[in-house]
Design a protein around this motif. Structure first.
Motif, short mmCIF file in Angstrom:
data_model
loop_
_atom_site.label_atom_id
_atom_site.label_comp_id
_atom_site.label_asym_id
_atom_site.label_seq_id
_atom_site.Cartn_x
_atom_site.Cartn_y
_atom_site.Cartn_z
N ASP A 98 17.34 16.35 12.17
CA ASP A 98 17.81 15.29 12.95
C ASP A 98 17.99 15.46 14.52
OD1 ASP A 98 19.69 17.29 13.17
OD2 ASP A 98 21.30 16.25 12.13
N ASP A 99 17.26 16.41 14.78
CA ASP A 99 16.96 16.55 16.57
C ASP A 99 16.32 15.98 17.36
OD1 ASP A 99 15.11 18.11 15.35
OD2 ASP A 99 14.96 19.11 17.01
N GLN A 100 15.61 15.33 16.72
CA GLN A 100 14.73 14.43 17.62
C GLN A 100 14.11 13.08 16.73
OE1 GLN A 100 10.26 16.04 17.99
NE2 GLN A 100 11.57 17.76 17.98
N ASP A 101 13.73 12.15 17.22
CA ASP A 101 13.13 10.77 16.75
C ASP A 101 11.72 11.24 16.05
OD1 ASP A 101 15.00 9.22 17.55
OD2 ASP A 101 13.56 7.96 18.87
N GLY A 102 11.37 10.82 14.86
CA GLY A 102 10.21 11.04 14.24
C GLY A 102 9.55 9.50 13.84
N SER A 103 8.21 9.73 13.62
CA SER A 103 7.47 8.52 13.31
C SER A 103 7.05 8.83 11.76
CB SER A 103 6.24 8.33 14.29
OG SER A 103 5.23 7.67 13.53
N CYS A 104 7.42 7.90 11.13
CA CYS A 104 7.12 8.04 9.62
C CYS A 104 6.04 7.02 9.02
CB CYS A 104 8.55 7.77 8.86
SG CYS A 104 8.23 7.77 6.90
N SER A 105 4.90 7.49 8.63
CA SER A 105 3.91 6.37 8.08
C SER A 105 4.06 6.56 6.48
CB SER A 105 2.82 6.68 8.70
OG SER A 105 2.12 7.89 8.39
N TRP A 106 3.91 5.42 5.99
CA TRP A 106 3.60 5.42 4.56
C TRP A 106 2.26 4.77 4.27
CZ3 TRP A 106 8.19 1.42 3.37
CH2 TRP A 106 9.36 1.98 3.42
N THR A 107 1.53 5.39 3.55
CA THR A 107 -0.04 5.03 3.19
C THR A 107 0.03 4.78 1.80
OG1 THR A 107 -0.80 6.30 5.03
CG2 THR A 107 -2.15 5.45 3.23
N LEU A 108 -0.34 3.75 1.37
CA LEU A 108 -0.89 3.39 -0.26
C LEU A 108 -2.47 3.08 0.09
CD1 LEU A 108 -0.26 2.89 -3.33
CD2 LEU A 108 0.53 0.56 -2.77
N SER A 109 -3.03 3.89 -0.75
CA SER A 109 -4.64 3.59 -0.82
C SER A 109 -5.12 3.28 -2.21
CB SER A 109 -5.29 4.86 -0.35
OG SER A 109 -6.75 4.93 -0.91
N ARG A 110 -6.14 2.66 -2.09
CA ARG A 110 -6.80 2.12 -3.57
C ARG A 110 -7.24 3.09 -4.21
NH1 ARG A 110 -7.34 -2.96 -4.54
NH2 ARG A 110 -7.75 -3.40 -2.34
N GLY A 111 -7.24 4.34 -3.69
CA GLY A 111 -7.16 5.44 -4.24
C GLY A 111 -8.86 6.13 -4.42
N ARG A 112 -8.80 7.00 -5.35
CA ARG A 112 -10.20 7.95 -5.34
C ARG A 112 -11.25 7.14 -6.42
NH1 ARG A 112 -10.29 13.92 -6.68
NH2 ARG A 112 -12.36 13.40 -6.34
N ALA A 113 -12.48 7.17 -6.19
CA ALA A 113 -13.51 6.42 -6.95
C ALA A 113 -13.41 7.06 -8.13
CB ALA A 113 -14.66 6.45 -6.05
N ALA A 114 -13.30 8.52 -8.17
CA ALA A 114 -13.39 9.53 -9.40
C ALA A 114 -12.31 9.14 -10.28
CB ALA A 114 -13.27 10.99 -8.86
N THR A 115 -11.19 8.81 -10.12
CA THR A 115 -10.23 8.56 -10.85
C THR A 115 -9.79 7.21 -11.21
OG1 THR A 115 -8.35 8.69 -9.15
CG2 THR A 115 -9.10 10.63 -10.00
N GLY A 116 -10.01 6.20 -10.26
CA GLY A 116 -9.65 4.70 -10.10
C GLY A 116 -8.24 4.55 -9.92
N ASN A 117 -7.29 5.67 -9.74
CA ASN A 117 -5.87 5.79 -9.46
C ASN A 117 -5.76 5.64 -7.93
OD1 ASN A 117 -5.29 5.66 -12.17
ND2 ASN A 117 -5.05 8.07 -12.04
N ALA A 118 -4.66 4.80 -7.68
CA ALA A 118 -4.36 4.96 -6.10
C ALA A 118 -3.64 6.06 -5.58
CB ALA A 118 -3.11 3.67 -6.23
N THR A 119 -3.60 6.30 -4.43
CA THR A 119 -3.11 7.45 -3.99
C THR A 119 -2.03 6.86 -2.90
OG1 THR A 119 -4.72 7.53 -2.41
CG2 THR A 119 -4.95 9.08 -4.28
N ALA A 120 -0.77 7.85 -2.61
CA ALA A 120 0.03 7.60 -1.69
C ALA A 120 0.74 8.87 -1.04
CB ALA A 120 0.96 6.61 -2.41
N TRP A 121 0.99 8.35 -0.01
CA TRP A 121 1.82 9.67 0.79
C TRP A 121 2.79 9.02 1.93
CZ3 TRP A 121 -3.57 8.80 0.90
CH2 TRP A 121 -4.17 8.82 2.21
#
Lengths: 301, 301
Positions: A98-121
C-alpha cells in the motif's frame, strides 16, 4: 497516500488465474509464464483491462470487470468469472503493498493451441517514472486522425468479426501513434475525426469550463471510459455539471482546462495542443484533485 | 516426401534468437519462454512470418526474410539480421526432421518493458490435421467485406503509425473472421471490397483459366504474397502465363479453378464460394501440384 512517487522500485506481482473460475496462484516475475503457442502472443488474440491499485486496493473494479466481460463476449472468449478476477486482484494488490500506486493489468487470452484452453493472469507493477512526471507537469498533445474508420453502430452487426468495442490485445496502433508523437516532441495523442474530438490514444478526454465537466459524446469509435465514468459520477454528487456532448477542436481551445483521464495515470492536464499552449491556471475545477477524491472515496486511501 | 500426413505427432522445436544478431539456443517446448511484460503479449506489438519446412529445409526463405525485414522497418523494430534468422531457421528445421511438413514461424517482438530490448524466436511445429484435409478435399469459402478501409498508398505517409503493409502480430481479426466462417459452415474466407476480390484471410487468391494464372492486383490492402510470388516465378519458367490484375467475384465464378495459396498450407482448391459450388475438374493447371514442384525445385524434396 500512495499516489506520490516512491523511491523504492518494487518487483511486479503476478497472479495466474484459472479462466474458467477456480484457483489462482502467485508466479515469480523473474520467470516467464507464457507459452510459444499462446494466442495472446501469436495473434494478439485476447482482451485486457488496466486498473489502478492505490493504498493496496483496486480502484473502480466493478466498471472494469463489466467492460472486461463485455470485451470477452465480443471476442467469443470464455465467460469472465467475476468472483475469480476480483479475488485474484485483491490478492495481487495486497501482495503489491500500500505504499505506492500500482498499475494492475488483467489479461484473458484465447490460450494455447496445444490445449485449446484459455489462459489468464494478473500483473501489478509500479508506475513508470514518466507517469509521475506527467501527473505533475502535464502533457503536450499531438492531434491525429486515426487513419481508418470502423463501422458505425448500425453497421456493426454486418461485421461481427471486427468485435468493435472490445478492448483487445491488438493494441499496437495505440503504442505506435504515441511513439510517433514522442518523435515529434509530444507526450501523448488525441484522436480527432476532422474537427470532432474522439479520445486519447489510451485515455478519455475531459474538458472543464467553469463548473462544467464535458467529455466527447460516445461516438462509435470511442472506447467507453471507466475512469471518466467514475469521475463524472463523483463530480455530479458534488454538485458539478457533467455531460457527454460532441466536442470540436475549437471547444478544446476555448476550454478552461483539457485533461486526459485513464485508470493508472489518473488525470493529467494538457499543457499544449499541437503548436498551441493552453492556459495554465484558468480552471475552477482541478480534475486531478477531484479524481483523487473520487478514488479515495472508493478505497479509503 | 514429407508433404503427406505422417502418423507420428512430433514435438515442436523452439529456437530463441538474439534479435541484434549473434547466438541462438534451443528451448524446450514444454517450458514457457515469454515474459509477462513482453510487447508481443501485452500489445501484439511485433511482426511475424510463417514458412513451410519440407524435407527438413525451409522453403522460399529469401522472400520471407525480405518481407519480415520490411515489416520490422515499418514498425520501427530493430533491423532484421538476415544471417541470424537463416542460421536459426536451418537449425530449427534440421532438428524438426525431414519426415513431414512443418510450419515455421518467426516472431520479432518489441520485447520486454523491463529491459527495453527486442525479443525473437522461431517455432517449427507439425501441421494441424485440418491442413492435410484441406489440401486433399479443398475449402468452402465465405466472401466477406473487411469492414474497414485503410489509407491508400498516396495517403499512407499521413498515417505512419498505422504501419500499413507490416505483417504484425495484431492478427486477431483474421482469426476472428475465420472463426465466424466456421460457424457458418465454411472453412475459410476471401475478402472482397464490393465486387473486387482482395485476398484470403491468411492467403493469396490465385485463379486459373486455361494455361493462365491470375492473382488480384496488389491493391493497398492486400498483403504481398510470398508463396504466390514463388508459384508465379516457377509457372512462368514453365511457359505458363502469369499476371496480377483486378479480379471481380464474377471472375472467380467464371474461372476454371480458384485456389488459396499460402506458405504452410501451400495451395488448396476452393470448392464452394458462398452458396455456389465451383467446378471440380475443369482446370488444365493443378496449382497444388505446380506449387509442390516449385517447392521441390527449391529444397530438392
Amino acid at each position: 497516500m500512495g499516489r506520490h512517487r516512491s523511491g523504492a522500485k518494487k518487483d511486479p506481482v503476478i497472479v495466474i488465474v484459472e479462466p474458467y473460475g477456480g484457483s489462482t496462484r502467485m508466479h515469480s516475475p523473474s520467470l516467464p509464464h507464457v507459452y510459444f503457442d499462446d494466442a495472446s502472443v501469436t495473434r494478439g488474440d485476447g482482451v485486457f483491462e488496466t486498473l489502478l491499485i492505490r493504498g493496496g486496493r483496486p480502484v473502480n473494479v466493478e466498471r472494469h470487470v463489466r467492460r472486461f466481460a463485455r470485451s470477452a463476449e465480443l471476442l467469443d472468449l470464455p465467460e469472465v468469472v467475476e468472483e475469480t478476477w476480483l479475488k485474484a486482484t485483491l490478492e495481487a494488490a495486497r501482495a503489491f503493498g500500500d505504499d505506492q500506486d500500482g498499475s494492475c493489468s488483467w489479461t484473458l487470452s484465447r490460450g494455447r493451441a496445444a490445449t485449446g484452453n484459455a489462459t489468464a493472469w494478473i500483473v501489478v507493477r509500479p508506475l513508470p517514472d514518466s507517469v509521475y512526471e506527467q501527473r505533475e507537469k502535464g502533457v503536450r498533445v499531438m492531434l491525429a486522425e486515426r487513419g481508418y474508420e470502423l463501422p458505425g453502430k448500425k453497421n456493426r452487426k454486418k461485421f461481427p468479426w471486427l468485435a468493435v468495442g472490445a478492448k483487445s490485445l491488438n493494441y499496437a496502433a495505440a503504442m505506435s501513434v504515441v511513439r510517433y508523437a514522442h518523435q515529434e516532441g509530444f507526450d501523448d495523442v488525441i484522436y480527432v475525426q476532422g474537427e470532432t474530438v474522439l479520445e486519447g490514444a489510451t485515455s478519455t478526454v475531459v474538458v472543464t469550463r467553469g463548473n462544467k465537466l464535458r467529455t466527447p459524446l460516445g461516438l462509435d469509435s470511442i472506447m467507453e471510459g471507466t475512469t471518466q465514468a467514475l469521475l463524472f459520477e463523483f463530480a455530479q454528487a458534488q454538485g458539478l455539471s457533467v455531460k457527454a456532448k460532441e466536442l470540436s477542436v475549437e471547444d478544446l481551445r476555448a476550454a478552461d482546462g483539457v485533461w486526459l483521464v485513464s485508470a493508472a495515470r489518473t488525470a493529467v492536464k494538457v499543457t499544449r495542443l499541437g503548436q498551441e499552449k493552453l492556459p495554465k491556471n484558468k480552471d475552477a475545477v482541478d480534475v486531478a484533485a477531484l479524481l483523487d477524491r473520487a478514488i479515495a472515496a472508493q478505497v479509503g486511501a
